[in-house]
Design a protein around this motif. Structure first.
Motif, PDB file in Angstrom:
ATOM      1  N   PRO A  63      35.614  38.501  57.995  1.00  0.00           N
ATOM      2  CA  PRO A  63      34.445  37.613  58.142  1.00  0.00           C
ATOM      3  C   PRO A  63      33.182  38.168  57.471  1.00  0.00           C
ATOM      4  O   PRO A  63      32.353  37.399  56.984  1.00  0.00           O
ATOM      5  N   VAL A  64      33.047  39.494  57.434  1.00  0.00           N
ATOM      6  CA  VAL A  64      31.890  40.093  56.757  1.00  0.00           C
ATOM      7  C   VAL A  64      32.003  39.855  55.254  1.00  0.00           C
ATOM      8  O   VAL A  64      31.024  39.491  54.598  1.00  0.00           O
ATOM      9  N   ARG A 123      33.547  37.424  53.906  1.00  0.00           N
ATOM     10  CA  ARG A 123      33.293  35.990  53.741  1.00  0.00           C
ATOM     11  C   ARG A 123      31.801  35.692  53.717  1.00  0.00           C
ATOM     12  O   ARG A 123      31.316  34.932  52.876  1.00  0.00           O
ATOM     13  N   ARG A 124      31.065  36.290  54.629  1.00  0.00           N
ATOM     14  CA  ARG A 124      29.613  36.065  54.695  1.00  0.00           C
ATOM     15  C   ARG A 124      28.922  36.576  53.429  1.00  0.00           C
ATOM     16  O   ARG A 124      28.005  35.944  52.904  1.00  0.00           O
ATOM     17  N   LEU A 125      29.387  37.716  52.893  1.00  0.00           N
ATOM     18  CA  LEU A 125      28.760  38.297  51.713  1.00  0.00           C
ATOM     19  C   LEU A 125      29.087  37.529  50.432  1.00  0.00           C
ATOM     20  O   LEU A 125      28.241  37.408  49.551  1.00  0.00           O
ATOM     21  N   GLY A 172      30.819  34.281  50.256  1.00  0.00           N
ATOM     22  CA  GLY A 172      30.898  32.831  50.309  1.00  0.00           C
ATOM     23  C   GLY A 172      32.309  32.307  50.089  1.00  0.00           C
ATOM     24  O   GLY A 172      32.513  31.105  49.967  1.00  0.00           O
ATOM     25  N   LEU A 216      37.787  32.071  54.400  1.00  0.00           N
ATOM     26  CA  LEU A 216      38.258  33.166  55.245  1.00  0.00           C
ATOM     27  C   LEU A 216      39.588  33.716  54.729  1.00  0.00           C
ATOM     28  O   LEU A 216      39.800  34.931  54.716  1.00  0.00           O
ATOM     29  N   SER A 265      38.910  35.779  51.654  1.00  0.00           N
ATOM     30  CA  SER A 265      38.219  37.006  52.070  1.00  0.00           C
ATOM     31  C   SER A 265      39.200  38.014  52.642  1.00  0.00           C
ATOM     32  O   SER A 265      39.098  39.213  52.376  1.00  0.00           O
TER      33      SER A 265
END
Length: 91
Positions: free
Chosen positions: A31-32, A34-36, A38, A41, A44
Motif C-alpha cells: 500500500p505504501v 501504491r500511495r507513492l 499511483g 494495489l 504495487s
C-alpha cells in the motif's frame, strides 16, 4: 548558434528511490508503494516483490527522503540514489 545545456549549481540533482528488500511485512509495503506511485494495489505488490525495484524516478531529494522513510516505516529497506549526470553535460 548551437543549443547548449547547463546544469546550474542551484539545481537539485534528481534522485531515484530504490526498494532493496520488502521485508517480512510485504503486505504492509505494497500500500505504501501504491500511495507513492499511483499504481494499482496488484501492480504495487508485484513491484514490491521484484527487488531491487525503482519505486520513484527523478524526484527531488526531499521527496525521495520522505519516500524512503515511509517505506522503512512499513518494514522495507529502501535507499535513495542520485541519478548520474547526463552524457551531454559531460565534457
Amino acid at each position: 548558434m548551437a543549443d547548449e545545456y547547463f546544469l546550474l549549481v542551484c539545481d537539485d540533482v534528481p534522485h531515484d528511490v530504490v526498494l532493496t528488500d520488502p521485508g517480512v511485512r510485504m503486505l504492509d509495503v505494497a500500500p505504501v508503494v501504491r500511495r507513492l506511485t499511483g499504481l494499482s494495489l496488484w501492480r504495487s505488490k508485484v513491484l514490491a516483490t521484484q527487488v531491487p525495484a525503482v519505486v520513484l524516478d527523478g524526484v527531488p531529494r526531499e521527496e525521495a527522503a520522505a519516500a524512503v522513510v515511509a517505506l522503512c516505516d512499513a518494514g522495507a529497506r529502501a535507499e535513495t540514489r542520485e541519478q548520474p549526470e547526463p552524457e551531454f553535460l559531460k565534457h
